[in-house]
Every structure is written in structure tokens, then in C-alpha cells.
Write a protein that holds these residues in place. Sequence first.
Motif, short mmCIF file in Angstrom:
data_model
loop_
_atom_site.label_atom_id
_atom_site.label_comp_id
_atom_site.label_asym_id
_atom_site.label_seq_id
_atom_site.Cartn_x
_atom_site.Cartn_y
_atom_site.Cartn_z
N LYS A 1 47.52 38.68 36.67
CA LYS A 1 48.03 39.63 37.67
C LYS A 1 48.91 40.69 37.01
CE LYS A 1 47.58 36.63 41.63
NZ LYS A 1 48.24 35.85 42.67
N GLU B 1 46.63 43.16 35.18
CA GLU B 1 46.01 44.07 36.14
C GLU B 1 47.00 45.12 36.62
OE1 GLU B 1 44.37 41.26 39.03
OE2 GLU B 1 42.37 41.99 38.47
N LYS B 2 48.22 44.68 36.89
CA LYS B 2 49.26 45.58 37.37
C LYS B 2 49.54 46.68 36.34
CE LYS B 2 53.55 44.14 37.82
NZ LYS B 2 54.71 43.38 38.34
N HIS C 1 45.17 46.87 33.02
CA HIS C 1 44.16 46.19 32.21
C HIS C 1 43.06 45.63 33.10
CE1 HIS C 1 46.46 46.17 28.40
NE2 HIS C 1 47.49 46.21 29.22
N ARG C 2 41.85 45.57 32.54
CA ARG C 2 40.73 44.99 33.28
C ARG C 2 40.75 43.48 33.11
NH1 ARG C 2 35.06 47.42 32.45
NH2 ARG C 2 35.76 47.67 30.32
N VAL C 3 40.71 42.78 34.24
CA VAL C 3 40.72 41.32 34.25
C VAL C 3 39.59 40.84 35.14
CG1 VAL C 3 42.03 39.27 34.95
CG2 VAL C 3 43.21 41.18 33.85
#
Length: 150
Positions: A90, A93-94, A97-99
Motif C-alpha cells: 500500500k 502504491e501510495k 509504484h506499480r503493485v
Amino acid sequence: MSRIRVTKEFSFETGHALYGYDGKCKNVHGHSYKLAVTVIGTPITKEGEVKLGMVIDFGDLKKIVREEVVDPFDHATIFNKNTPHLELAKELEKRGHRVILANYQPTSENMVIDIAERIKTRLPAHLQLHSLKLRETETAYAEWHLEDNP
């Protein structure tokens, strides 16, 4: 008419961590994956067809694999959605970054199953996915074959 296998190779960079694993791969790390995609079919024989003699245009296969595999996986980090790394995912992503939170442990074996399903749904009806070879390192890979998965 003879059935012919056609193969196209791809590469992408992906990070992952193996939740619950008892070795180094429990830590977040990455690989330069190499993927060989082989389809099987008969060459087009209809005179006047622009793709006469082809099983599939390599460009068409490239588009499918790029959209279904390379674009989503390249420079992303894959975690099992049940991982204790969820907080890290999380945060990544915040920060833009692609997760990918997968429904599976992101091993090469499970990734190649996922990739097979993604590609099969996009192939023209007259073709079959014959095999995949997902190379994680120079000496380690997982394979998926149609004959093993009827």
C-alpha cells in the motif's frame, strides 16, 4: 495441412516476495524475466489473404502478449494478496509504484499459469497456446504445455 508452432520471445523486469518462504526469496527482490510464447495452428492458405502463409502475424502475437503480460508486469512488484507485506504494498502504491496483489504465491510456476490464462483468452479461435517458458534466471525456469493442461 501441417500444424506449425510459432514462438515469440519477450522480456520484462518484475519484483516479488514469497510470503512464508523459508529462504532468501521471502525478501522483496526482482528478476529479469524472459518469456517464450509458442502458439500452434495451420498457416493461412486462402489466396489473396494479406497474411498468407502465416500461422499468426508476429506483430499480432506481440500486441497480445504486450497488453496481457509485459505492460502489467514490467517494473511492477507482485505480492500474494495475503502477504504480511500488504502495508508495504500500500505504501509503494501510495508513492506511485506499480503493485500487483495476486491470488497466488508469485513463484515462476504460478506466474506461468496466470500468464497462460491471460494469453489464451486473447488468441484467435483457430490458434491454441502450445507452450510457455518463463525464465526467472539464467538457470531456472517454469514451463506450461498444452498437452499437460487439457
